[in-house]
Scaffold this active site. Sequence first.
Site, PDB file in Angstrom:
ATOM      1  N   CYS A 111      -7.861  -2.508 -10.209  1.00  0.00           N
ATOM      2  CA  CYS A 111      -8.105  -1.131 -10.659  1.00  0.00           C
ATOM      3  C   CYS A 111      -8.213  -1.016 -12.185  1.00  0.00           C
ATOM      4  O   CYS A 111      -8.698  -0.006 -12.684  1.00  0.00           O
ATOM      5  CB  CYS A 111      -7.025  -0.204 -10.126  1.00  0.00           C
ATOM      6  SG  CYS A 111      -6.943  -0.233  -8.338  1.00  0.00           S
ATOM      7  N   HIS A 248      -7.144   6.169 -14.386  1.00  0.00           N
ATOM      8  CA  HIS A 248      -7.445   5.662 -13.047  1.00  0.00           C
ATOM      9  C   HIS A 248      -6.960   6.680 -12.008  1.00  0.00           C
ATOM     10  O   HIS A 248      -5.835   7.159 -12.073  1.00  0.00           O
ATOM     11  CB  HIS A 248      -6.761   4.304 -12.837  1.00  0.00           C
ATOM     12  CG  HIS A 248      -6.881   3.812 -11.444  1.00  0.00           C
ATOM     13  ND1 HIS A 248      -8.087   3.777 -10.774  1.00  0.00           N
ATOM     14  CD2 HIS A 248      -5.951   3.340 -10.562  1.00  0.00           C
ATOM     15  CE1 HIS A 248      -7.886   3.312  -9.561  1.00  0.00           C
ATOM     16  NE2 HIS A 248      -6.603   3.043  -9.396  1.00  0.00           N
ATOM     17  N   ASN A 278      -9.039   6.831  -4.338  1.00  0.00           N
ATOM     18  CA  ASN A 278      -8.897   5.754  -5.315  1.00  0.00           C
ATOM     19  C   ASN A 278     -10.036   4.750  -5.105  1.00  0.00           C
ATOM     20  O   ASN A 278     -10.108   4.108  -4.064  1.00  0.00           O
ATOM     21  CB  ASN A 278      -7.520   5.096  -5.098  1.00  0.00           C
ATOM     22  CG  ASN A 278      -7.276   3.905  -5.998  1.00  0.00           C
ATOM     23  OD1 ASN A 278      -8.186   3.388  -6.634  1.00  0.00           O
ATOM     24  ND2 ASN A 278      -6.032   3.466  -6.052  1.00  0.00           N
TER      25      ASN A 278
HETATM   26  N1  COA Z   1       0.613  10.151   6.754  1.00  0.00           N
HETATM   27  C1  COA Z   1       1.823  10.531   7.182  1.00  0.00           C
HETATM   28  N2  COA Z   1       2.940   9.848   6.892  1.00  0.00           N
HETATM   29  C2  COA Z   1       2.809   8.735   6.142  1.00  0.00           C
HETATM   30  C3  COA Z   1       1.579   8.291   5.666  1.00  0.00           C
HETATM   31  C4  COA Z   1       0.444   9.045   6.011  1.00  0.00           C
HETATM   32  N3  COA Z   1      -0.799   8.715   5.599  1.00  0.00           N
HETATM   33  N4  COA Z   1       1.761   7.170   4.938  1.00  0.00           N
HETATM   34  C5  COA Z   1       3.066   6.910   4.944  1.00  0.00           C
HETATM   35  N5  COA Z   1       3.697   7.846   5.675  1.00  0.00           N
HETATM   36  C6  COA Z   1       5.121   7.963   5.977  1.00  0.00           C
HETATM   37  C7  COA Z   1       5.863   6.672   5.815  1.00  0.00           C
HETATM   38  O1  COA Z   1       5.732   5.896   6.989  1.00  0.00           O
HETATM   39  C8  COA Z   1       7.273   7.162   5.587  1.00  0.00           C
HETATM   40  O2  COA Z   1       7.824   7.449   6.825  1.00  0.00           O
HETATM   41  P1  COA Z   1       9.334   7.054   7.131  1.00  0.00           P
HETATM   42  O3  COA Z   1      10.144   7.798   6.114  1.00  0.00           O
HETATM   43  O4  COA Z   1       9.519   7.528   8.529  1.00  0.00           O
HETATM   44  O5  COA Z   1       9.394   5.570   6.963  1.00  0.00           O
HETATM   45  C9  COA Z   1       7.080   8.482   4.860  1.00  0.00           C
HETATM   46  O6  COA Z   1       5.706   8.854   5.045  1.00  0.00           O
HETATM   47  C10 COA Z   1       7.387   8.442   3.387  1.00  0.00           C
HETATM   48  O7  COA Z   1       6.824   7.288   2.864  1.00  0.00           O
HETATM   49  P2  COA Z   1       6.928   6.965   1.328  1.00  0.00           P
HETATM   50  O8  COA Z   1       6.371   5.598   1.089  1.00  0.00           O
HETATM   51  O9  COA Z   1       8.284   7.258   0.814  1.00  0.00           O
HETATM   52  O10 COA Z   1       5.963   8.070   0.729  1.00  0.00           O
HETATM   53  P3  COA Z   1       5.652   8.347  -0.768  1.00  0.00           P
HETATM   54  O11 COA Z   1       6.018   9.723  -1.126  1.00  0.00           O
HETATM   55  O12 COA Z   1       6.132   7.240  -1.640  1.00  0.00           O
HETATM   56  O13 COA Z   1       4.066   8.285  -0.766  1.00  0.00           O
HETATM   57  C11 COA Z   1       2.269   6.822  -1.311  1.00  0.00           C
HETATM   58  C12 COA Z   1       3.420   7.116  -0.363  1.00  0.00           C
HETATM   59  C13 COA Z   1       1.564   5.548  -0.852  1.00  0.00           C
HETATM   60  C14 COA Z   1       1.285   7.972  -1.265  1.00  0.00           C
HETATM   61  C15 COA Z   1       2.829   6.672  -2.742  1.00  0.00           C
HETATM   62  O14 COA Z   1       3.901   5.759  -2.744  1.00  0.00           O
HETATM   63  C16 COA Z   1       1.782   6.169  -3.697  1.00  0.00           C
HETATM   64  O15 COA Z   1       0.800   6.832  -3.934  1.00  0.00           O
HETATM   65  N6  COA Z   1       2.021   5.014  -4.325  1.00  0.00           N
HETATM   66  C17 COA Z   1       1.062   4.450  -5.224  1.00  0.00           C
HETATM   67  C18 COA Z   1      -0.020   3.795  -4.440  1.00  0.00           C
HETATM   68  C19 COA Z   1      -1.220   3.508  -5.268  1.00  0.00           C
HETATM   69  O16 COA Z   1      -1.656   4.317  -6.028  1.00  0.00           O
HETATM   70  N7  COA Z   1      -1.782   2.309  -5.104  1.00  0.00           N
HETATM   71  C20 COA Z   1      -2.953   1.889  -5.771  1.00  0.00           C
HETATM   72  C21 COA Z   1      -2.661   1.647  -7.199  1.00  0.00           C
HETATM   73  S1  COA Z   1      -4.052   1.127  -8.032  1.00  0.00           S
END
Ligand code: COA
Length: 323
Positions: A111, A248, A278
């Site tokens: 990225c 980004h 993204n």
């Molecule tokens: N829909 C519904 N629930 C979802 C889900 C979706 N698409 N994806 C994950 N969940 C669930 C998980 O399974 C988890 O459930 P659990 O508590 O029963 O285990 C719950 O939602 C919370 O997950 P969590 O990982 O704590 O959520 P979060 O608030 O951290 O959000 C991301 C998850 C991925 C959106 C966030 O961590 C993120 O954006 N991280 C950066 C990722 C990124 O940008 N990557 C590329 C970088 S270049």
Amino acid sequence: MAVKIIGTGSALPKKVVSNEEMAGLVETSDQWIRERTGIGSRHISTGETVVSLAVEACEKALAHGDRKASEVQLILVATCTPEKGIPCAACQVQGLLGAAEAVAFDLNAACAGFLFALHTAHAYIEAGIYDNALVVGSEVLSKVVDWTDRGTCVLFGDGAGAVLLERSGQPGILGFVQHSDGTKGGVLQCDGRKLENPFVSLPVGNPFLSMDGREVFAFALRQVPACIWEALSQAKLSPEDVDLYVLHQANRRIIEGIAGRMNLEAARFPMNLERTGNMSSASIPVLLDELVREGRLQEGMTLVLSGFGAGLTYGACVLKWQR
Ligand code: COA
């Protein structure tokens, strides 16, 4: 550092996939995706390739910059999702554009790829080796996304953006920094082909993208403000001197968190991720092109570009907008 962006262009696949459609594929909802990421829809390839999208973006950047393909001296394609291992995407783009005089090669910094490619092209021009360059970020992430993993498949989209860089009489890039931390590579990864030859056959890894989302989130909030400050201090500017922060487009909460940590209002951080998701290396140049076409960039504005992602890789660039 006398380099300016004289043209921009972008290309997105025709098919738009809404959050509601994603909810038909995995257990998720429009509300969850919007609240956690800010994403509402994304463009997904139904045939467009890294190369075809890059060519379209480059042709638009050339038209915008009023230059011919035959004048281009360097083509850098940042991508982590090329169709072919060999030849590189940039050589295919060069051939299709008819940029016979250009040297072409790919660069993979995930990225942060577009930003690293921009810095590389800038260094070539600054050193007097080339006078101009097409710098492209192009991705078809839908090939490597695990469409059964709701934690990742809702985040990504496909697309390409390009800029045409040229030597300039006035300072363009005022400061830039880039960093890598290979010890944290496991938080966002995708395995390549397995090693198989007459002498060995190793087990297949995971050919799909896997991610520790929370770790990536924390990394971005920690490192991106720090590297923006580093680039600003090189440029002898303060955060308030910057008109727009073109970051980004990974997650709205990440971008707002970075704005908060820098004590800046979110309005200085334009976003298009609601419509694109993204797009890895394509996110920054696509957003830049949209800002240009919406008339939001005026001569003399100060911009910060900042990318971060797998590797881990991250960087920032401060530039004076001049065309
Ligand atoms: N829909 C519904 N629930 C979802 C889900 C979706 N698409 N994806 C994950 N969940 C669930 C998980 O399974 C988890 O459930 P659990 O508590 O029963 O285990 C719950 O939602 C919370 O997950 P969590 O990982 O704590 O959520 P979060 O608030 O951290 O959000 C991301 C998850 C991925 C959106 C966030 O961590 C993120 O954006 N991280 C950066 C990722 C990124 O940008 N990557 C590329 C970088 S270049």
